[in-house]
Design a protein around this motif. Structure first.
Motif, PDB file in Angstrom:
ATOM      1  N   LYS A  18       0.818  -1.219   0.000  1.00 38.99           N
ATOM      2  CA  LYS A  18       0.000   0.000   0.000  1.00 38.99           C
ATOM      3  C   LYS A  18       0.850   1.266   0.000  1.00 38.99           C
ATOM      4  CE  LYS A  18      -0.608   0.446   4.937  1.00 38.99           C
ATOM      5  NZ  LYS A  18      -1.538   0.572   6.035  1.00 38.99           N
ATOM      6  N   ASN A  19       2.096   1.180   0.438  1.00 34.52           N
ATOM      7  CA  ASN A  19       2.968   2.347   0.437  1.00 34.52           C
ATOM      8  C   ASN A  19       3.422   2.726  -0.963  1.00 34.52           C
ATOM      9  OD1 ASN A  19       2.805   2.405   3.192  1.00 34.52           O
ATOM     10  ND2 ASN A  19       4.621   1.170   3.459  1.00 34.52           N
ATOM     11  N   ARG A  20       3.321   1.818  -1.897  1.00 36.32           N
ATOM     12  CA  ARG A  20       3.757   2.088  -3.262  1.00 36.32           C
ATOM     13  C   ARG A  20       2.672   2.758  -4.103  1.00 36.32           C
ATOM     14  NH1 ARG A  20       8.620  -0.786  -5.449  1.00 36.32           N
ATOM     15  NH2 ARG A  20       9.661  -1.368  -3.542  1.00 36.32           N
ATOM     16  N   LEU A  21       1.445   2.787  -3.603  1.00 34.79           N
ATOM     17  CA  LEU A  21       0.367   3.422  -4.346  1.00 34.79           C
ATOM     18  C   LEU A  21       0.556   4.931  -4.326  1.00 34.79           C
ATOM     19  CD1 LEU A  21      -2.763   1.418  -3.226  1.00 34.79           C
ATOM     20  CD2 LEU A  21      -1.485   1.194  -5.330  1.00 34.79           C
ATOM     21  N   VAL A  22       0.227   5.571  -5.437  1.00 35.83           N
ATOM     22  CA  VAL A  22       0.413   7.005  -5.579  1.00 35.83           C
ATOM     23  C   VAL A  22      -0.952   7.657  -5.749  1.00 35.83           C
ATOM     24  CG1 VAL A  22       1.432   8.815  -7.003  1.00 35.83           C
ATOM     25  CG2 VAL A  22       2.640   6.674  -6.677  1.00 35.83           C
ATOM     26  N   ASN A  23      -1.237   8.684  -4.931  1.00 40.49           N
ATOM     27  CA  ASN A  23      -2.475   9.439  -5.103  1.00 40.49           C
ATOM     28  C   ASN A  23      -2.333  10.335  -6.317  1.00 40.49           C
ATOM     29  OD1 ASN A  23      -3.738   8.395  -2.842  1.00 40.49           O
ATOM     30  ND2 ASN A  23      -2.772   9.913  -1.508  1.00 40.49           N
ATOM     31  N   ARG A  24      -3.331  10.296  -7.191  1.00 40.06           N
ATOM     32  CA  ARG A  24      -3.297  11.081  -8.416  1.00 40.06           C
ATOM     33  C   ARG A  24      -4.564  11.903  -8.565  1.00 40.06           C
ATOM     34  NH1 ARG A  24       0.709   9.974 -12.018  1.00 40.06           N
ATOM     35  NH2 ARG A  24       1.946   8.134 -11.567  1.00 40.06           N
ATOM     36  N   CYS A  25      -4.454  12.983  -9.323  1.00 42.62           N
ATOM     37  CA  CYS A  25      -5.598  13.848  -9.615  1.00 42.62           C
ATOM     38  C   CYS A  25      -6.600  13.088 -10.482  1.00 42.62           C
ATOM     39  CB  CYS A  25      -5.112  15.099 -10.332  1.00 42.62           C
ATOM     40  SG  CYS A  25      -6.438  16.173 -10.893  1.00 42.62           S
ATOM     41  N   ILE A  26      -7.878  13.329 -10.257  1.00 46.53           N
ATOM     42  CA  ILE A  26      -8.924  12.648 -11.016  1.00 46.53           C
ATOM     43  C   ILE A  26      -8.926  13.105 -12.470  1.00 46.53           C
ATOM     44  CG2 ILE A  26     -11.413  12.286 -11.193  1.00 46.53           C
ATOM     45  CD1 ILE A  26     -11.571  12.961  -8.223  1.00 46.53           C
ATOM     46  N   PHE A  27      -8.675  14.377 -12.697  1.00 49.69           N
ATOM     47  CA  PHE A  27      -8.786  14.944 -14.040  1.00 49.69           C
ATOM     48  C   PHE A  27      -7.499  14.839 -14.849  1.00 49.69           C
ATOM     49  CE2 PHE A  27     -11.743  17.373 -11.327  1.00 49.69           C
ATOM     50  CZ  PHE A  27     -12.924  16.956 -11.909  1.00 49.69           C
ATOM     51  N   THR A  28      -6.356  15.163 -14.231  1.00 50.77           N
ATOM     52  CA  THR A  28      -5.109  15.251 -14.992  1.00 50.77           C
ATOM     53  C   THR A  28      -4.124  14.130 -14.698  1.00 50.77           C
ATOM     54  OG1 THR A  28      -4.136  16.649 -13.287  1.00 50.77           O
ATOM     55  CG2 THR A  28      -5.242  17.763 -15.113  1.00 50.77           C
ATOM     56  N   TYR A  29      -4.365  13.327 -13.670  1.00 45.36           N
ATOM     57  CA  TYR A  29      -3.486  12.239 -13.239  1.00 45.36           C
ATOM     58  C   TYR A  29      -2.106  12.724 -12.812  1.00 45.36           C
ATOM     59  CZ  TYR A  29      -7.126   9.272 -15.001  1.00 45.36           C
ATOM     60  OH  TYR A  29      -8.335   8.673 -15.206  1.00 45.36           O
ATOM     61  N   ARG A  30      -2.035  13.983 -12.373  1.00 50.53           N
ATOM     62  CA  ARG A  30      -0.786  14.493 -11.792  1.00 50.53           C
ATOM     63  C   ARG A  30      -0.630  13.936 -10.393  1.00 50.53           C
ATOM     64  NH1 ARG A  30       1.542  19.803 -12.999  1.00 50.53           N
ATOM     65  NH2 ARG A  30       1.891  19.824 -10.765  1.00 50.53           N
ATOM     66  N   LYS A  31       0.610  13.644 -10.017  1.00 51.21           N
ATOM     67  CA  LYS A  31       0.833  13.149  -8.660  1.00 51.21           C
ATOM     68  C   LYS A  31       1.422  14.207  -7.747  1.00 51.21           C
ATOM     69  CE  LYS A  31       5.206  10.999  -9.825  1.00 51.21           C
ATOM     70  NZ  LYS A  31       5.930   9.754  -9.862  1.00 51.21           N
ATOM     71  N   SER A  32       1.948  15.284  -8.315  1.00 57.26           N
ATOM     72  CA  SER A  32       2.517  16.332  -7.476  1.00 57.26           C
ATOM     73  C   SER A  32       1.448  17.377  -7.163  1.00 57.26           C
ATOM     74  CB  SER A  32       3.693  17.003  -8.181  1.00 57.26           C
ATOM     75  OG  SER A  32       3.278  17.566  -9.391  1.00 57.26           O
ATOM     76  N   ALA A  33       1.564  18.013  -6.030  1.00 58.20           N
ATOM     77  CA  ALA A  33       0.629  19.040  -5.554  1.00 58.20           C
ATOM     78  C   ALA A  33      -0.797  18.508  -5.544  1.00 58.20           C
ATOM     79  CB  ALA A  33       0.737  20.306  -6.417  1.00 58.20           C
ATOM     80  N   PHE A  34      -0.966  17.365  -4.908  1.00 55.51           N
ATOM     81  CA  PHE A  34      -2.259  16.691  -4.841  1.00 55.51           C
ATOM     82  C   PHE A  34      -2.995  17.121  -3.582  1.00 55.51           C
ATOM     83  CE2 PHE A  34      -4.754  13.076  -3.310  1.00 55.51           C
ATOM     84  CZ  PHE A  34      -5.574  12.861  -4.396  1.00 55.51           C
ATOM     85  N   ARG A  35      -4.258  17.508  -3.725  1.00 49.04           N
ATOM     86  CA  ARG A  35      -5.088  17.890  -2.582  1.00 49.04           C
ATOM     87  C   ARG A  35      -5.894  16.674  -2.134  1.00 49.04           C
ATOM     88  NH1 ARG A  35      -4.270  23.315  -1.080  1.00 49.04           N
ATOM     89  NH2 ARG A  35      -3.538  24.366  -2.920  1.00 49.04           N
ATOM     90  N   GLN A  36      -5.630  16.194  -0.935  1.00 48.94           N
ATOM     91  CA  GLN A  36      -6.264  14.977  -0.445  1.00 48.94           C
ATOM     92  C   GLN A  36      -7.761  15.154  -0.249  1.00 48.94           C
ATOM     93  OE1 GLN A  36      -4.422  12.102   0.188  1.00 48.94           O
ATOM     94  NE2 GLN A  36      -6.351  11.052   0.484  1.00 48.94           N
ATOM     95  N   LEU A  37      -8.180  16.316   0.203  1.00 46.44           N
ATOM     96  CA  LEU A  37      -9.582  16.547   0.519  1.00 46.44           C
ATOM     97  C   LEU A  37     -10.471  16.475  -0.724  1.00 46.44           C
ATOM     98  CD1 LEU A  37     -11.602  17.320   2.730  1.00 46.44           C
ATOM     99  CD2 LEU A  37     -11.143  19.703   2.207  1.00 46.44           C
ATOM    100  N   TYR A  38      -9.994  17.020  -1.832  1.00 49.41           N
ATOM    101  CA  TYR A  38     -10.803  17.067  -3.049  1.00 49.41           C
ATOM    102  C   TYR A  38     -10.388  16.038  -4.097  1.00 49.41           C
ATOM    103  CZ  TYR A  38     -12.213  21.518  -1.062  1.00 49.41           C
ATOM    104  OH  TYR A  38     -12.679  22.480  -0.227  1.00 49.41           O
ATOM    105  N   SER A  39      -9.280  15.373  -3.916  1.00 52.97           N
ATOM    106  CA  SER A  39      -8.729  14.392  -4.863  1.00 52.97           C
ATOM    107  C   SER A  39      -8.404  15.005  -6.215  1.00 52.97           C
ATOM    108  CB  SER A  39      -9.675  13.214  -5.050  1.00 52.97           C
ATOM    109  OG  SER A  39      -9.883  12.553  -3.840  1.00 52.97           O
ATOM    110  N   ILE A  40      -7.974  16.242  -6.201  1.00 54.03           N
ATOM    111  CA  ILE A  40      -7.564  16.901  -7.440  1.00 54.03           C
ATOM    112  C   ILE A  40      -6.243  17.626  -7.203  1.00 54.03           C
ATOM    113  CG2 ILE A  40      -9.865  17.160  -8.419  1.00 54.03           C
ATOM    114  CD1 ILE A  40      -9.975  19.962  -7.351  1.00 54.03           C
TER     115      ILE A  40
END
Length: 99
Positions: free
Chosen positions: A55-77
């Protein structure tokens, strides 16, 4: 972007498959009431599990652009999409602050 979405979906699906096994083996390896041999075998099987499905290898990504940097956890964007939507007043309760 489609490739990143497919890859992320596949990794999360595999992660779900191994989560239960990982937790059980981890609890066996930390339980000092079990025999040393049992804990050793639990550690060995933990090392044989695939590393990419942790689970540590999973990366949170933006829903619209799939960017992984500057990700907002609350809105998932991402930050850029968040600012764009905030300027257009499409996020409820967020308004541009002007002094």
């Amino acid at each position: 972007m489609k490739k990143l979405a497919r890859k992320d979906y596949k990794n999360r699906k595999k992660n779900v498959k191994f989560v239960k096994t990982y937790k059980i083996l981890k609890s066996f390896s930390k339980n000092y009431y079990l025999t040393k041999n049992t804990r050793w075998n639990a550690n060995l099987t933990l090392t044989e599990l695939p590393k990419n499905q942790n689970k540590n290898r999973l990366v949170n990504r933006c829903i619209f652009t799939y960017r992984k940097s500057a990700f907002r956890q609350l809105y998932s964007i991402s930050r850029i999409v968040f600012l764009k939507l905030a300027r257009q007043n499409q996020i409820y309760g967020i308004k541009k602050n002007v002094w």
